[in-house]
Design a protein around this motif. Structure first.
Motif, PDB file in Angstrom:
ATOM      1  N   TYR A  22       1.023  -1.151  -0.037  1.00 54.01           N
ATOM      2  CA  TYR A  22      -0.013  -0.252  -0.062  1.00 54.01           C
ATOM      3  C   TYR A  22       0.947   1.073  -0.071  1.00 54.01           C
ATOM      4  O   TYR A  22       2.033   1.181   0.116  1.00 54.01           O
ATOM      5  CB  TYR A  22      -0.861  -0.154   1.262  1.00 54.01           C
ATOM      6  N   GLY A  23       0.281   2.464  -0.262  1.00 54.80           N
ATOM      7  CA  GLY A  23       1.218   3.487  -0.105  1.00 54.80           C
ATOM      8  C   GLY A  23       2.419   3.621  -1.236  1.00 54.80           C
ATOM      9  O   GLY A  23       3.472   4.222  -0.865  1.00 54.80           O
ATOM     10  N   SER A  24       2.263   2.974  -2.266  1.00 57.44           N
ATOM     11  CA  SER A  24       3.213   2.845  -3.328  1.00 57.44           C
ATOM     12  C   SER A  24       4.309   2.412  -2.584  1.00 57.44           C
ATOM     13  O   SER A  24       5.514   3.050  -3.103  1.00 57.44           O
ATOM     14  CB  SER A  24       3.139   4.253  -4.057  1.00 57.44           C
ATOM     15  N   ARG A  25       4.542   1.483  -2.044  1.00 55.50           N
ATOM     16  CA  ARG A  25       5.782   1.150  -1.184  1.00 55.50           C
ATOM     17  C   ARG A  25       6.461  -0.083  -1.667  1.00 55.50           C
ATOM     18  O   ARG A  25       7.651  -0.297  -1.184  1.00 55.50           O
ATOM     19  CB  ARG A  25       5.519   1.094   0.177  1.00 55.50           C
ATOM     20  N   SER A  26       5.733  -1.184  -2.316  1.00 56.31           N
ATOM     21  CA  SER A  26       6.439  -2.176  -2.617  1.00 56.31           C
ATOM     22  C   SER A  26       7.751  -2.383  -3.211  1.00 56.31           C
ATOM     23  O   SER A  26       8.652  -2.775  -2.819  1.00 56.31           O
ATOM     24  CB  SER A  26       5.649  -3.270  -3.688  1.00 56.31           C
ATOM     25  N   LEU A  27       7.937  -1.512  -4.420  1.00 56.00           N
ATOM     26  CA  LEU A  27       9.420  -1.472  -5.079  1.00 56.00           C
ATOM     27  C   LEU A  27      10.203  -0.711  -4.297  1.00 56.00           C
ATOM     28  O   LEU A  27      11.311  -1.096  -3.674  1.00 56.00           O
ATOM     29  CB  LEU A  27       9.127  -0.878  -6.363  1.00 56.00           C
ATOM     30  N   ALA A  28       9.971   0.376  -3.453  1.00 51.52           N
ATOM     31  CA  ALA A  28      10.795   1.425  -2.758  1.00 51.52           C
ATOM     32  C   ALA A  28      11.401   0.711  -1.553  1.00 51.52           C
ATOM     33  O   ALA A  28      12.364   0.882  -0.950  1.00 51.52           O
ATOM     34  CB  ALA A  28      10.149   2.733  -2.691  1.00 51.52           C
ATOM     35  N   VAL A  29      10.372  -0.059  -0.940  1.00 46.25           N
ATOM     36  CA  VAL A  29      10.666  -0.539   0.371  1.00 46.25           C
ATOM     37  C   VAL A  29      10.924  -1.887   0.296  1.00 46.25           C
ATOM     38  O   VAL A  29      12.130  -2.426   0.687  1.00 46.25           O
ATOM     39  CB  VAL A  29       9.628  -0.349   1.457  1.00 46.25           C
ATOM     40  N   GLY A  30       9.967  -2.616  -0.225  1.00 41.98           N
ATOM     41  CA  GLY A  30      10.177  -4.119  -0.467  1.00 41.98           C
ATOM     42  C   GLY A  30      11.286  -4.582  -1.465  1.00 41.98           C
ATOM     43  O   GLY A  30      11.879  -5.482  -1.097  1.00 41.98           O
ATOM     44  N   GLY A  31      11.415  -3.770  -2.398  1.00 44.01           N
ATOM     45  CA  GLY A  31      12.509  -3.951  -3.399  1.00 44.01           C
ATOM     46  C   GLY A  31      13.843  -3.480  -2.819  1.00 44.01           C
ATOM     47  O   GLY A  31      14.766  -4.302  -3.131  1.00 44.01           O
ATOM     48  N   SER A  32      13.799  -2.720  -2.079  1.00 38.46           N
ATOM     49  CA  SER A  32      14.911  -2.350  -1.327  1.00 38.46           C
ATOM     50  C   SER A  32      15.599  -3.400  -0.636  1.00 38.46           C
ATOM     51  O   SER A  32      16.718  -3.638  -0.314  1.00 38.46           O
ATOM     52  CB  SER A  32      15.028  -0.947  -0.643  1.00 38.46           C
ATOM     53  N   ALA A  33      14.351  -3.925   0.340  1.00 37.43           N
ATOM     54  CA  ALA A  33      14.707  -5.179   1.008  1.00 37.43           C
ATOM     55  C   ALA A  33      15.494  -6.164   0.353  1.00 37.43           C
ATOM     56  O   ALA A  33      16.261  -6.807   0.797  1.00 37.43           O
ATOM     57  CB  ALA A  33      13.635  -5.573   1.812  1.00 37.43           C
ATOM     58  N   ILE A  34      14.775  -6.676  -0.656  1.00 39.91           N
ATOM     59  CA  ILE A  34      15.520  -7.539  -1.686  1.00 39.91           C
ATOM     60  C   ILE A  34      16.823  -7.350  -2.002  1.00 39.91           C
ATOM     61  O   ILE A  34      17.731  -8.231  -2.076  1.00 39.91           O
ATOM     62  CB  ILE A  34      14.359  -7.603  -2.943  1.00 39.91           C
ATOM     63  N   VAL A  35      17.094  -6.108  -2.565  1.00 42.22           N
ATOM     64  CA  VAL A  35      18.303  -5.585  -2.856  1.00 42.22           C
ATOM     65  C   VAL A  35      19.578  -5.837  -1.540  1.00 42.22           C
ATOM     66  O   VAL A  35      20.547  -6.381  -1.842  1.00 42.22           O
ATOM     67  CB  VAL A  35      18.434  -4.035  -3.366  1.00 42.22           C
ATOM     68  N   LYS A  36      19.007  -5.643  -0.341  1.00 38.10           N
ATOM     69  CA  LYS A  36      19.719  -5.673   0.647  1.00 38.10           C
ATOM     70  C   LYS A  36      20.267  -7.156   0.706  1.00 38.10           C
ATOM     71  O   LYS A  36      21.391  -7.608   0.996  1.00 38.10           O
ATOM     72  CB  LYS A  36      19.185  -5.380   1.959  1.00 38.10           C
ATOM     73  N   SER A  37      19.400  -7.889   0.558  1.00 37.77           N
ATOM     74  CA  SER A  37      19.543  -9.434   0.603  1.00 37.77           C
ATOM     75  C   SER A  37      20.589  -9.921  -0.491  1.00 37.77           C
ATOM     76  O   SER A  37      21.536 -10.870  -0.378  1.00 37.77           O
ATOM     77  CB  SER A  37      18.420 -10.209   0.739  1.00 37.77           C
ATOM     78  N   ILE A  38      20.163  -9.343  -1.489  1.00 33.44           N
ATOM     79  CA  ILE A  38      21.065  -9.777  -2.932  1.00 33.44           C
ATOM     80  C   ILE A  38      22.533  -9.336  -2.299  1.00 33.44           C
ATOM     81  O   ILE A  38      23.435 -10.031  -2.720  1.00 33.44           O
ATOM     82  CB  ILE A  38      20.561  -8.923  -4.106  1.00 33.44           C
ATOM     83  N   ASP A  39      22.594  -8.055  -2.060  1.00 34.98           N
ATOM     84  CA  ASP A  39      24.000  -7.772  -1.561  1.00 34.98           C
ATOM     85  C   ASP A  39      24.675  -8.603  -0.611  1.00 34.98           C
ATOM     86  O   ASP A  39      25.889  -8.847  -0.945  1.00 34.98           O
ATOM     87  CB  ASP A  39      24.014  -6.334  -0.938  1.00 34.98           C
ATOM     88  N   LYS A  40      23.953  -9.105   0.170  1.00 37.53           N
ATOM     89  CA  LYS A  40      24.607 -10.111   1.222  1.00 37.53           C
ATOM     90  C   LYS A  40      25.023 -11.283   0.563  1.00 37.53           C
ATOM     91  O   LYS A  40      25.952 -11.824   0.748  1.00 37.53           O
ATOM     92  CB  LYS A  40      23.416 -10.515   2.416  1.00 37.53           C
ATOM     93  N   VAL A  41      24.176 -11.811  -0.446  1.00 39.04           N
ATOM     94  CA  VAL A  41      24.500 -13.048  -1.231  1.00 39.04           C
ATOM     95  C   VAL A  41      25.766 -12.811  -1.904  1.00 39.04           C
ATOM     96  O   VAL A  41      26.816 -13.456  -2.031  1.00 39.04           O
ATOM     97  CB  VAL A  41      23.363 -13.469  -1.853  1.00 39.04           C
TER      98      VAL A  41
END
Lengths: 793, 159, 275
Positions: free
Chosen positions: A554-573
């Motif tokens: 909601y609040g146009s948040r999926s990519l900005a917040v959820g996508g950024s969380a994915i990027v954080k995990s990608i960086d750790k990988v």
């Protein structure tokens, strides 16, 4: 890293199942032994439940159980909570009366459709048949539905302990005395009193829930058409049913649209979950469209007085707002935040207004709850600003675009130039507001339009053009900030990136798509970051047992917040992968570069592929000492700021002089939503938002009569845009990256809905002025009758 | 109870049903064809559109008993021999869907429309879809999807 | 949404249907008004008698100087009919504006006029085209002039036990012009105002409205004022629309606005057929 997918209009992965009828929505699910629920609901907006007689219903065939409000009360379950607390100006605690799952005898129902009993039966038909046999004695009481009337002396109270029907009052901005002074010193003051009308979200999939209890594990499962499964679990477990969270699994299957209305925790979710244990059978409830109109949280419903002061040169000097926000009978999950932190904080708009003050009364009425509906607060703020500026241009004889531009905040990128601190608490991240306007004007062909308009006017036709510029705060939101503002939860997001031994990737996201295409957009990011094909990436969402945690979509948040969380995990990988690669390649991590799916020793042709590293991580025979096996990382991303998309929308209309009917001829939208991962999907989001915003301007509006009956509670009476009500949209784009998240994205889900509404209304006003009808305002929706009536004055 | 025989997606089904059972519920609950969706109760939204005896109809406003002896095609049966219908392809190609809920009915309506008008204008497409609500797409890409399908069918790209 | 329980019969002849049509039974044709009403439990018939497929009730034919439309003929069949396009083009024009394509496949002209929704399109067209509604009961058949058929809010001259079998229209004389003009309610797509107008070769007019009042009606005031069909005469005739009548009010149109719209649509209809 590769550049195969990001920025490309990749066709959606999820479409295959939807176009073949293989989508799986909650109502599509059948469980063994599943029963069906039907509710007994109030036909009155306000009445005492004197008595309930369920004996005849008990005897109906197929009835398994009947629960009334008294049964629920006896368990000690109080009701569903709100997720946000906004206190009174004087510091007193917000009024938060209970919202019971079922209203007990001796208590009052508070809106049409408020439930008093639930029937659970072997079949849907049996449940509905039996529900009709429940006899309820009601004592009908006067109702209040208008937020201004509700605050007047002597108004019927919705809740005994909320005097004046106030949930809270609130203010934001510069001291009122300073704003008063700036207004009084203004060379010109434009003022407007208007209603931002109540809208019904109308996701085409009605809400549906299945509660299931497993005796052996003492565990509940809730299937729910929700935008945020974990949030539902949190609210339901901790605040409603008192069940420990590890004993509840919440599944959000495919969800048929939400637009805000499926964020909230609804009473029926808790009820089917609780009752499934009482009867030890799964229970399904799917609402009817008639129920959806009456029960799904509505949007908007503000009554506002707005004044904007200008100096002699047309510079905005002050903005003074007084708003009554109708919150309905009960406080829904996000309700207190919408007119305050999603509305008051946006009153700076794109302008350098030095003095701003908003005073807000948040009011209870005998209507269904009002909560966030696409845009949520930001459309109301934008409507207010853009109507005022446009009207001011007409009153002062200035060009509406020039007037806007002379008041715009200058461009800033948020990196070399600092963010823009507003008078209303927010700091904008980055923006180039002139850019979107110039682009939109070019697409319009302004001079040519004015020439055509003049010509049309000479031929007795009314053509109009309307402008709107907007900014929104989305990508919600930094937890510390929203916590300080009254949120009872953090608004971060979680994501787990699990690289399988074969190098295929499973991503567990706390975002939850209900049409946004996460399975595609997220996979584009993951595939490019790892340099692997998209087919090797799976996005898993909507299951609280599979996904660590999530705050939802909601609040146009999926990519900005959820996508950024994915990027954080990608960086750790990638960080761990580099360690493994370095060990295998017998070099230092610093000597490696990762590109196109492999780690290469710089300046050599020695490399190891992503898949080989993954395999090594799970078969760690030749492996760095001390490093754990596996390649699987979870992250939580908590943004440091909101993101601030902005844009310029232009509507071109023709008004039928004889009937007042408005035809939308063109709609131009230039939006800057930051970086774009999938242009096709972003365009689709804008299109959908535009239709809803245009719908508000021209067609939509819930109408409660003074007795609290919702008189247009069906598609036969509530007008919503159809294909032939709309033109092809003309979209343009500017990309100003968000400086504070790793993807540079801002969010696109609500933009269309925020900018479009005032553009349409401004266009109609412009059309009328072109014909000599100097109309200040027309109430939305701009029905033919309202437009025609305005022309008669 | 009444006995009905309905040929659905090429397969004949004989069932005992209550006369009040809607065709939409029959398809979903008895035959487990859940691709036909129910979005309203006033015959307005078009989510439940199927083909019955060659015509696009709203299955929520038809009783299962009325379909006795009829041939029905649902979204699950629209593809032939594993080949998607051009309208299905068009929706995927042009991003004609988001949440997917209205989509199946929208596709069934559009497929029937293109049977009658293989070379429609934009305005004709919009008029033909007046019985189907979509809340996600603003219809823009739905119109493009139908145009794509019309082109594909006329150029013989598909079928 | 599910209806109360009922029985269902699908007779194959009108006689069978009449035999099935007892006191608590209701006729089912296209069902697109009846079934939603049943689902909302606004009506509770003990039995539905499905007449949609009775061959004798279907089809469009010319019978001497009359065009005959079977009661169970669908909107879609009417708008696609060459006979209709040739002789009653207003019907093709108007039928295309009813509901949506799916509704037009199932909805029938007989069902529409029997239901007599005050905003339905057919009643105005049937009146303007001088239709005669032929009904059959166990005691025989009778004919009702369309002018007398629509008696009030969802009320008609039909009596218990009667089935509409067909609607007959005089084949318009060569040179007759006709049109149906509709201002559509944006949600339901019924008519806020619908005006059906016919201009005969002798210059006389038939004008009927739907959506305006509790039932569709012929407006002789307008007809008489249309005179020489000059612009001024048309203006004057349109101004007489629904004179002295009580008009419908809803959230889409107040009485004053609906009256205004009816005049505008009357004028548009008359202008469309004035030459």
């Amino acid at each position: 890293m590769s550049n195969k997918y990001i920025g490309q209009s990749v066709k959606r992965i999820e479409d295959k199942r939807f176009i073949t009828g293989k989508g799986r929505y909650t109502d599509d699910i059948k469980l063994l032994g599943m029963t069906h629920a039907a509710f007994v609901r109030s036909p009155y907006a306000h009445a005492i439940v004197v008595s309930i007689d369920t004996s005849a219903a008990q005897d109906m065939p197929g009835v398994m159980a009947i629960f009334t409000g008294d049964d629920i009360k006896a368990t000690g379950i109080v009701g569903v909570p709100t997720g946000w607390q906004v206190n009174f100006k004087n510091g007193d605690t917000m009024k938060e009366p209970p919202h019971p799952l079922l209203v007990a005898t001796g208590s009052t129902v508070k809106h049409i459709g408020d439930p008093v009993a639930v029937i659970i039966a072997e079949s849907y038909a049996a449940a509905v048949d039996a529900a009709e046999m429940v006899e309820v004695e009601w004592e009908d009481l006067p109702a209040v539905t208008d937020p201004m009337k509700a605050t007047q002396e002597g108004a019927t109270l919705v809740h005994e302990d909320a005097p004046g029907n106030l949930a809270f009052d609130w203010e934001l901005g510069n001291p009122l005395s300073e704003v008063d002074q700036a207004i009084s010193e203004s060379a010109h003051v434009t003022s407007l009193e208007f209603v931002n009308q109540r809208l019904v979200p109308n996701a085409i999939e009605p809400r549906a829930y299945i509660g299931q209890y497993d005796e052996v594990s003492d565990k509940y499962t809730l299937y729910t058409s929700t935008q945020n499964p974990h949030l539902i679990r949190l609210l339901m477990c901790a605040f409603v049913l008192g069940i420990p969270e590890h004993k509840v699994r919440v599944l959000g299957p495919d969800v048929g649209g939400g637009f805000g209305s499926k964020i909230y925790h609804y009473t029926e979710e808790a009820l089917v979950t609780w009752a499934s244990k009482q009867i030890n059978r799964p229970i399904k409830w799917t609402e009817t469209r008639s129920e959806a109109f009456q029960l799904d949280a509505h949007g908007r419903d503000h009554v506002t007085k707005a004044e904007m002061g200008f100096d002699a040169d047309g510079n905005i000097k002050a903005l003074r707002i007084k708003t009554f926000a109708n919150l309905g009978a009960y406080l829904s999950t996000f309700a207190p935040a919408v007119p305050t932190y999603l509305h008051g904080t946006l009153l700076q708009g794109l302008y350098t207004t030095p003095k701003i003050h908003i005073d807000l009364q948040a009011v209870f009425t005998h209507t269904v709850a009002v909560d966030a509906y696409r845009g949520a607060g930001r459309p109301e703020a934008t409507y207010l600003l853009e109507r005022l500026v446009d009207l001011a241009a007409l009153e002062m004889g200035k060009d509406p675009i020039q007037l806007r531009k002379q008041n715009f905040i200058p461009a800033f990128d948020g990196v070399d130039q600092p963010g823009y601190q507003t008078q209303v608490a927010l700091q904008y991240d980055s923006g180039n507001y002139h850019g979107v306007v110039d682009k939109a004007m070019e697409m319009l062909g302004y001079e040519e339009f004015r020439r055509m308009q003049k010509e049309a006017s000479q031929n007795g036709k009314l053509l109009g053009v309307g402008f709107s510029t907007y900014i929104e705060a989305c990508g919600i939101a930094p937890s510390a900030v929203v916590g300080a503002l009254g949120a009872r939860a953090g608004l971060y997001e979680s994501a787990q990136v699990r690289v399988q031994p074969t190098g295929k990737v499973s991503v567990y996201s706390g975002s939850h798509s209900h049409g946004q295409g996460h399975e595609t957009t997220f996979a584009q990011i993951v595939a490019d970051k790892f340099g692997i094909p998209m087919e090797d990436v799976d996005i898993i969402h909507g299951d609280s047992d599979a996904v660590a945690f999530g705050m939802g979509t909601y609040g146009s948040r999926s990519l900005a917040v959820g996508g950024s969380a994915i990027v954080k995990s990608i960086d750790k990988v990638l960080e761990k992968g580099a360690k493994i690669a370095a060990h295998k390649l017998e070099c230092s991590e610093d000597d490696l570069e990762f590109d196109e799916g492999k780690w290469t020793v710089k300046g050599t042709d020695k490399s190891i592929s992503f898949g080989d590293v993954a395999l090594t991580a799970y078969v760690p025979h030749v492996y760095p000492q001390g490093l754990e096996p596996g390649l699987d990382f979870a992250s939580f991303y908590d943004p440091t700021n909101f993101t601030y998309p902005f844009g310029c929308h232009i509507a071109v209309v023709e008004v039928d002089k004889e009937t007042g009917k408005v035809k939308l001829n063109r709609f131009i939208a230039v939006d800057d939503v930051g970086n774009v991962i999938n242009p096709m999907i972003v365009d689709g989001q804008i299109h959908g938002g535009l239709a809803q915003g245009i719908g508000q301007a021209l067609l939509e509006g819930a109408i409660y009569d003074e007795n609290g009956q919702l008189i247009n509670a069906s598609y036969m009476d509530y007008a919503m845009p159809r294909a032939d009500d709309l033109p092809m949209f003309e979209l343009g784009r500017q990309e100003t990256p968000c400086p504070h998240n790793p993807l540079g994205v801002k969010g696109a889900g609500e933009a269309g809905c925020i900018g479009s509404t005032p553009a349409v209304v401004n266009a109609v006003i412009d059309a009328l002025w072109s014909g000599g009808h100097k109309v200040k305002d027309i109430m939305m929706p701009l029905t033919p009758e309202r437009v025609w009536t305005a022309m008669q004055q | 109870m009444a006995q009905i025989t309905v040929k659905v997606n090429g397969k004949e089904h004989t069932s005992e049903v209550e006369p009040r059972l809607l065709l939409s519920h029959y398809l979903r609950d008895v035959l487990n064809l859940t691709g036909t969706h129910i979005g309203c109760d006033t015959s307005s939204c078009g989510s439940c559109t199927i083909h019955m005896d060659g015509m696009a109809v709203k299955s929520c406003s038809i009783l299962a008993v009325q379909a006795d002896g009829s041939e029905v095609t649902t979204i699950e049966g629209l593809a032939t021999n594993g080949q998607l219908h051009p309208v299905q392809e068009g929706f995927k190609e042009c991003h004609g869907l988001q949440c997917g809920f209205c989509t199946t009915g929208m596709i069934m309506s559009a497929a029937d429309f293109l049977n009658q008008n293989p070379d429609p204008t934009e305005a004709e497409i919009r008029h033909a879809l007046e019985g189907n609500f979509c809340r996600c797409t603003g219809y823009h890409n739905i119109v493009r999807s139908v145009q794509w399908a019309a082109n594909a069918m006329s150029e013989g790209v598909i079928e | 949404m599910i209806s109360y329980a009922f029985d269902y019969a699908r007779p194959t002849t009108v006689e069978d249907a009449l035999a099935q049509l007892d006191d608590d039974a209701k006729l089912l044709a296209g069902g697109h008004s009846l079934i939603p009403a049943l689902k909302l439990r606004l009506s509770a018939p003990a039995k539905l008698v499905d007449i949609a497929r009775i061959p004798a009730l279907k089809g469009i034919r010319q019978d001497g100087n009359e065009l005959v439309i079977g009661a169970a003929t669908t909107h879609k069949e009417i708008l696609s009919s060459d006979l209709i396009k040739e002789h009653l083009p207003m019907f093709a024009e108007g039928a295309a504006l009813i509901g949506d394509p799916m509704i037009r496949y199932k909805g029938t002209i007989g069902g529409s006029i029997a239901h007599a929704d005050p905003s339905a399109d057919w009643p105005a067209m049937v009146i303007a085209a001088e239709g005669t509604v032929v009904v059959q009961s166990k005691s025989g058949t009778r004919s009702i002039a369309a002018d007398d058929f629509f008696t009030g809010f969802y009320m008609t001259a039909l009596e218990e036990g009667e089935i509409i079998t067909e609607i007959r229209f005089p084949v318009p004389a060569e040179g007759t012009r006709m049109t149906y003009q509709k201002f559509t309610q944006p949600a339901s797509r019924f008519a806020i105002v619908g005006c059906a107008a016919v201009r005969k070769p002798d210059g006389s007019a038939r004008v009927a409205f739907t959506g305006v009042s509790d039932a569709a009606f012929r407006d002789t005031g307008v007809e008489e004022a249309v005179g020489d069909w000059s612009t001024a005469a048309i203006e004057a005739a349109a101004a007489k629309t629904a004179e002295g009548m009580e008009l419908n009010v809803d959230h889409f149109a107040s009485e004053a606005y609906r009256h205004h719209l009816a005049r505008v649509y009357c004028k548009r209809a008359l202008v469309a057929i004035s030459e």
